[in-house]
Design a protein around this motif. Sequence first.
Motif, PDB file in Angstrom:
ATOM      1  N   LYS A   1     127.702 -17.576 -42.726  1.00 28.66           N
ATOM      2  CA  LYS A   1     126.757 -17.350 -43.813  1.00 28.66           C
ATOM      3  C   LYS A   1     127.094 -18.224 -45.024  1.00 28.66           C
ATOM      4  O   LYS A   1     126.192 -18.703 -45.704  1.00 28.66           O
ATOM      5  CB  LYS A   1     126.737 -15.881 -44.185  1.00 28.66           C
ATOM      6  N   LEU A   2     128.359 -18.408 -45.292  1.00 24.83           N
ATOM      7  CA  LEU A   2     128.756 -19.311 -46.380  1.00 24.83           C
ATOM      8  C   LEU A   2     128.396 -20.755 -46.067  1.00 24.83           C
ATOM      9  O   LEU A   2     128.065 -21.526 -46.965  1.00 24.83           O
ATOM     10  CB  LEU A   2     130.264 -19.219 -46.621  1.00 24.83           C
TER      11      LEU A   2
ATOM     12  N   ASN B   1     131.217 -24.720 -56.584  1.00 24.15           N
ATOM     13  CA  ASN B   1     129.762 -24.591 -56.472  1.00 24.15           C
ATOM     14  C   ASN B   1     129.266 -23.236 -56.939  1.00 24.15           C
ATOM     15  O   ASN B   1     128.128 -23.112 -57.393  1.00 24.15           O
ATOM     16  CB  ASN B   1     129.300 -24.833 -55.031  1.00 24.15           C
ATOM     17  N   ASN B   2     130.062 -22.193 -56.815  1.00 30.16           N
ATOM     18  CA  ASN B   2     129.622 -20.838 -57.131  1.00 30.16           C
ATOM     19  C   ASN B   2     130.102 -20.327 -58.477  1.00 30.16           C
ATOM     20  O   ASN B   2     129.904 -19.179 -58.808  1.00 30.16           O
ATOM     21  CB  ASN B   2     130.062 -19.857 -56.033  1.00 30.16           C
TER      22      ASN B   2
ATOM     23  N   ARG C   1     125.831 -21.877 -44.636  1.00 31.01           N
ATOM     24  CA  ARG C   1     124.424 -22.173 -44.898  1.00 31.01           C
ATOM     25  C   ARG C   1     124.208 -22.702 -46.309  1.00 31.01           C
ATOM     26  O   ARG C   1     123.385 -23.581 -46.525  1.00 31.01           O
ATOM     27  CB  ARG C   1     123.588 -20.912 -44.720  1.00 31.01           C
ATOM     28  N   ASP C   2     124.936 -22.151 -47.277  1.00 34.67           N
ATOM     29  CA  ASP C   2     124.746 -22.521 -48.676  1.00 34.67           C
ATOM     30  C   ASP C   2     125.644 -23.650 -49.138  1.00 34.67           C
ATOM     31  O   ASP C   2     125.344 -24.318 -50.129  1.00 34.67           O
ATOM     32  CB  ASP C   2     124.995 -21.298 -49.571  1.00 34.67           C
ATOM     33  N   ASN C   3     126.755 -23.855 -48.463  1.00 35.36           N
ATOM     34  CA  ASN C   3     127.733 -24.863 -48.883  1.00 35.36           C
ATOM     35  C   ASN C   3     127.870 -25.924 -47.801  1.00 35.36           C
ATOM     36  O   ASN C   3     127.991 -25.597 -46.630  1.00 35.36           O
ATOM     37  CB  ASN C   3     129.090 -24.205 -49.136  1.00 35.36           C
TER      38      ASN C   3
ATOM     39  N   ILE D   1     133.802 -24.488 -52.585  1.00 35.11           N
ATOM     40  CA  ILE D   1     133.007 -23.270 -52.662  1.00 35.11           C
ATOM     41  C   ILE D   1     133.151 -22.612 -54.022  1.00 35.11           C
ATOM     42  O   ILE D   1     132.181 -22.183 -54.634  1.00 35.11           O
ATOM     43  CB  ILE D   1     133.391 -22.302 -51.517  1.00 35.11           C
TER      44      ILE D   1
END
Length: 111
Positions: free
Chosen positions: A92-93, A108-109, A95-97, A105
């Motif tokens: 799941k991580l 970015n967050n 997908r965004d990174n 990470i």
Amino acid sequence: MLEAFVFATILCGFFGIILKKNLVMKIVSMDVMSTGVIAYYVVIASLNGLFTPIVGEVKNTAYADPVPQGIILTAIVIGFSIQALMLVGVMKLARDNPTLETNEIEKNNTP
């Protein structure tokens, strides 16, 4: 000698968790460490030379306690399920990174 190799496996997993920055490598290191802990438990339990509690012709011998064997089997199953859950979280991580490096990470967050 076997105990030293098993302890080295635990240490390799521990240092892998601390030093690796990739999340998948951290999960693999955690699995290596848990496997080492289970192997260490088995090595220590086998040093006494006890027999398994199977019905047979041998009488008046010391038998191994089956409760720790059940605990180890439970630890293997729980370790496998936790590893699968962590890998789903990493998917799941991913997908965004674009990368699975912990530094990227966090960068970015961070608001």
